[in-house]
Design a protein around this motif. Structure first.
Motif, PDB file in Angstrom:
ATOM      1  N   TYR A 218      38.513  23.944  47.125  1.00 23.45           N
ATOM      2  CA  TYR A 218      39.212  24.387  48.338  1.00 23.45           C
ATOM      3  C   TYR A 218      40.577  24.983  47.956  1.00 23.45           C
ATOM      4  O   TYR A 218      40.964  26.046  48.437  1.00 23.45           O
ATOM      5  N   ARG A 219      41.274  24.290  47.051  1.00 17.68           N
ATOM      6  CA  ARG A 219      42.595  24.789  46.603  1.00 17.68           C
ATOM      7  C   ARG A 219      42.437  26.107  45.836  1.00 17.68           C
ATOM      8  O   ARG A 219      43.177  27.068  46.053  1.00 17.68           O
ATOM      9  N   VAL A 220      41.450  26.134  44.934  1.00 17.19           N
ATOM     10  CA  VAL A 220      41.232  27.330  44.106  1.00 17.19           C
ATOM     11  C   VAL A 220      40.906  28.545  44.996  1.00 17.19           C
ATOM     12  O   VAL A 220      41.473  29.625  44.840  1.00 17.19           O
ATOM     13  N   ILE A 221      40.013  28.337  45.955  1.00 15.08           N
ATOM     14  CA  ILE A 221      39.580  29.448  46.824  1.00 15.08           C
ATOM     15  C   ILE A 221      40.735  29.905  47.715  1.00 15.08           C
ATOM     16  O   ILE A 221      40.953  31.097  47.927  1.00 15.08           O
ATOM     17  N   SER A 222      41.514  28.939  48.210  1.00 13.97           N
ATOM     18  CA  SER A 222      42.644  29.305  49.089  1.00 13.97           C
ATOM     19  C   SER A 222      43.674  30.126  48.324  1.00 13.97           C
ATOM     20  O   SER A 222      44.263  31.068  48.864  1.00 13.97           O
ATOM     21  N   LYS A 223      43.891  29.766  47.047  1.00 11.47           N
ATOM     22  CA  LYS A 223      44.923  30.455  46.247  1.00 11.47           C
ATOM     23  C   LYS A 223      44.462  31.803  45.710  1.00 11.47           C
ATOM     24  O   LYS A 223      45.281  32.670  45.397  1.00 11.47           O
ATOM     25  N   ALA A 224      43.153  31.968  45.549  1.00 15.52           N
ATOM     26  CA  ALA A 224      42.640  33.186  44.897  1.00 15.52           C
ATOM     27  C   ALA A 224      43.006  34.425  45.715  1.00 15.52           C
ATOM     28  O   ALA A 224      42.768  34.472  46.924  1.00 15.52           O
ATOM     29  N   GLU A 225      43.603  35.380  45.047  1.00 17.48           N
ATOM     30  CA  GLU A 225      44.063  36.584  45.744  1.00 17.48           C
ATOM     31  C   GLU A 225      43.164  37.772  45.407  1.00 17.48           C
ATOM     32  O   GLU A 225      42.446  37.757  44.399  1.00 17.48           O
ATOM     33  N   PHE A 226      43.303  38.805  46.227  1.00 16.99           N
ATOM     34  CA  PHE A 226      42.477  40.002  46.044  1.00 16.99           C
ATOM     35  C   PHE A 226      42.615  40.565  44.625  1.00 16.99           C
ATOM     36  O   PHE A 226      41.643  41.011  44.024  1.00 16.99           O
ATOM     37  N   LYS A 227      43.829  40.492  44.082  1.00 16.65           N
ATOM     38  CA  LYS A 227      44.046  41.050  42.735  1.00 16.65           C
ATOM     39  C   LYS A 227      43.261  40.266  41.671  1.00 16.65           C
ATOM     40  O   LYS A 227      43.052  40.746  40.569  1.00 16.65           O
ATOM     41  N   ASP A 228      42.853  39.038  42.002  1.00 17.06           N
ATOM     42  CA  ASP A 228      42.104  38.207  41.038  1.00 17.06           C
ATOM     43  C   ASP A 228      40.595  38.396  41.163  1.00 17.06           C
ATOM     44  O   ASP A 228      39.823  37.665  40.534  1.00 17.06           O
ATOM     45  N   THR A 229      40.168  39.323  42.000  1.00 12.13           N
ATOM     46  CA  THR A 229      38.727  39.459  42.243  1.00 12.13           C
ATOM     47  C   THR A 229      37.956  39.610  40.928  1.00 12.13           C
ATOM     48  O   THR A 229      38.439  40.245  39.986  1.00 12.13           O
ATOM     49  N   GLY A 230      36.808  38.972  40.872  1.00 11.96           N
ATOM     50  CA  GLY A 230      35.989  39.026  39.669  1.00 11.96           C
ATOM     51  C   GLY A 230      36.306  37.947  38.663  1.00 11.96           C
ATOM     52  O   GLY A 230      35.784  37.958  37.555  1.00 11.96           O
ATOM     53  N   SER A 231      37.148  36.962  39.043  1.00 12.49           N
ATOM     54  CA  SER A 231      37.504  35.879  38.116  1.00 12.49           C
ATOM     55  C   SER A 231      36.511  34.726  38.212  1.00 12.49           C
ATOM     56  O   SER A 231      35.785  34.584  39.200  1.00 12.49           O
ATOM     57  N   PHE A 232      36.536  33.883  37.179  1.00 11.00           N
ATOM     58  CA  PHE A 232      35.649  32.717  37.079  1.00 11.00           C
ATOM     59  C   PHE A 232      36.538  31.471  36.929  1.00 11.00           C
ATOM     60  O   PHE A 232      37.223  31.317  35.918  1.00 11.00           O
ATOM     61  N   TYR A 233      36.549  30.604  37.966  1.00 11.22           N
ATOM     62  CA  TYR A 233      37.466  29.465  37.991  1.00 11.22           C
ATOM     63  C   TYR A 233      36.738  28.130  37.936  1.00 11.22           C
ATOM     64  O   TYR A 233      35.713  27.937  38.611  1.00 11.22           O
ATOM     65  N   ASN A 234      37.323  27.201  37.223  1.00 11.00           N
ATOM     66  CA  ASN A 234      36.892  25.817  37.294  1.00 11.00           C
ATOM     67  C   ASN A 234      37.510  25.163  38.543  1.00 11.00           C
ATOM     68  O   ASN A 234      38.510  25.662  39.078  1.00 11.00           O
ATOM     69  N   PHE A 235      36.965  24.031  38.963  1.00 15.22           N
ATOM     70  CA  PHE A 235      37.476  23.364  40.176  1.00 15.22           C
ATOM     71  C   PHE A 235      38.928  22.897  40.016  1.00 15.22           C
ATOM     72  O   PHE A 235      39.620  22.671  41.002  1.00 15.22           O
ATOM     73  N   ASP A 236      39.401  22.762  38.759  1.00 15.31           N
ATOM     74  CA  ASP A 236      40.791  22.338  38.553  1.00 15.31           C
ATOM     75  C   ASP A 236      41.751  23.531  38.466  1.00 15.31           C
ATOM     76  O   ASP A 236      42.931  23.358  38.176  1.00 15.31           O
ATOM     77  N   GLY A 237      41.240  24.723  38.707  1.00 14.46           N
ATOM     78  CA  GLY A 237      42.096  25.911  38.736  1.00 14.46           C
ATOM     79  C   GLY A 237      42.132  26.679  37.425  1.00 14.46           C
ATOM     80  O   GLY A 237      42.618  27.809  37.385  1.00 14.46           O
ATOM     81  N   ALA A 238      41.627  26.073  36.347  1.00 16.33           N
ATOM     82  CA  ALA A 238      41.640  26.773  35.047  1.00 16.33           C
ATOM     83  C   ALA A 238      40.620  27.919  35.077  1.00 16.33           C
ATOM     84  O   ALA A 238      39.569  27.809  35.726  1.00 16.33           O
ATOM     85  N   LYS A 239      40.951  29.005  34.361  1.00 13.99           N
ATOM     86  CA  LYS A 239      39.977  30.092  34.236  1.00 13.99           C
ATOM     87  C   LYS A 239      38.956  29.716  33.167  1.00 13.99           C
ATOM     88  O   LYS A 239      39.324  29.170  32.120  1.00 13.99           O
ATOM     89  N   ILE A 240      37.689  30.010  33.407  1.00 13.58           N
ATOM     90  CA  ILE A 240      36.625  29.701  32.446  1.00 13.58           C
ATOM     91  C   ILE A 240      36.275  30.991  31.709  1.00 13.58           C
ATOM     92  O   ILE A 240      36.114  32.040  32.348  1.00 13.58           O
ATOM     93  N   PRO A 241      36.143  30.927  30.374  1.00 17.34           N
ATOM     94  CA  PRO A 241      35.749  32.153  29.662  1.00 17.34           C
ATOM     95  C   PRO A 241      34.336  32.581  30.059  1.00 17.34           C
ATOM     96  O   PRO A 241      33.478  31.729  30.283  1.00 17.34           O
ATOM     97  N   TRP A 242      34.124  33.863  30.178  1.00 19.20           N
ATOM     98  CA  TRP A 242      32.782  34.340  30.566  1.00 19.20           C
ATOM     99  C   TRP A 242      31.754  33.939  29.538  1.00 19.20           C
ATOM    100  O   TRP A 242      30.606  33.744  29.793  1.00 19.20           O
TER     101      TRP A 242
END
Ligand SMILES: NC(=O)c1ccc[n+]([C@@H]2O[C@H](COP(=O)([O-])OP(=O)(O)OC[C@H]3O[C@@H](n4cnc5c(N)ncnc54)[C@H](OP(=O)(O)O)[C@@H]3O)[C@@H](O)[C@H]2O)c1
Length: 242
Positions: A218-242
């Motif tokens: 919920y926190r990750v989705i709320s914070k995600a901005e349009f400029k971040d489109t196409g990112s892959f996030y873990n539930f703790d907010g960390a970016k996951i390598p593709w």
């Protein structure tokens, strides 16, 4: 009041998503395959007077998608959570724990693999396309694909569970390529992982429950901005390598 559309909302992480968004004053369109059997979801809906609408949808059934698009053609969807997913490889079973699955791809169940692709890749990708007119009515529309940490090519070097892992890795690529098209229409898209979570799919040995996963997401989705489109996030907010 913003609107979220959630697939597979009758149990596990999807049910918890319905709860957390209703608690935060969203209108929730909670989809499930069998509403009459969805007792937990029905009880939740009765607690949140009219905030949660239950809609019958098997994401692999075109007729169900068409019915929703006909009935809700004037709806605005601010957030689509493609949560429904399947793992037919009996994860969590004693057989799996003992690596009972034969890792030789010559002996794999390819019908099961194809069905996994259908549920985890084709269906959410197609559903997203059908809901674009409703997403376009939102000023800040987001699409979320429920991926998995073990879909990460960079992090995964492990035999077995080929169907599930490849279906979610392909879903990640769907985020990257459908994402470019969505971006042109002002809709952002993200792949997210709930982490290993105690549900029917995750089994009893997972380190956290679905509340922990959905609070994080919920926190990750709320914070995600349009400029971040196409990112892959873990539930703790960390970016996951593709
Ligand atoms: N739990 C984990 O550790 C974990 C880790 C990484 C990613 N994920 C992902 O997170 C999502 C939710 O997982 P979960 O742990 O909550 O799984 P779950 O408890 O097994 O629930 C799966 C949900 O998906 C629904 N579903 C399956 N096939 C469907 C179809 N064809 N049409 C509509 N709904 C369908 C199920 O509906 P029915 O009740 O009708 O079967 C159920 O609501 C999945 O995409 C999963 O791959 C989970």
């Amino acid at each position: 009041m913003p609107t979220v559309f959630i697939t597979g909302a009758n149990r596990g992480i999807g049910l918890e998503f319905a709860k957390i968004y209703a608690e935060n004053n969203w209108k929730v369109i909670a989809c499930c395959r069998a509403p009459l059997e969805a007792t937990d979801l029905s009880q939740l809906a009765s607690k949140f007077d009219k905030k949660i609408i239950i809609f019958k949808m098997d994401i692999c059934e075109q007729a169900d998608i068409n019915k929703f698009c006909d009935e809700y053609q004037n709806e605005t969807i601010d957030l689509l959570i493609n949560n429904a997913g399947a793992q037919f490889e009996n994860y969590g079973s004693a057989a799996y724990e003992n690596m009972g699955e034969d890792p030789n791809p010559a002996n794999y169940d390819y019908d099961m693999w194809a069905e996994t692709m259908n549920v985890n890749l084709f269906a959410p990708t197609k559903l997203t396309g059908h809901l674009v007119p409703m997403l376009q009515r939102s000023k800040n529309a987001k699409v979320v694909m429920m991926s998995s940490g073990i879909a990460s090519l960079g992090n995964t070097w492990q035999a077995g569970r080929y169907a599930y892992k490849t279906s979610k890795a392909a879903l990640n690529m769907s985020v990257r390529c459908v994402g470019e098209w969505l971006q042109a229409q002002n809709i952002s898209i993200f792949a997210v992982s709930p982490g290993w979570t105690r549900t029917d799919m995750g089994g009893p040995n997972a380190p956290h429950d679905s509340r922990t996963a959905t609070e994080g997401l919920y926190r990750v989705i709320s914070k995600a901005e349009f400029k971040d489109t196409g990112s892959f996030y873990n539930f703790d907010g960390a970016k996951i390598p593709w």
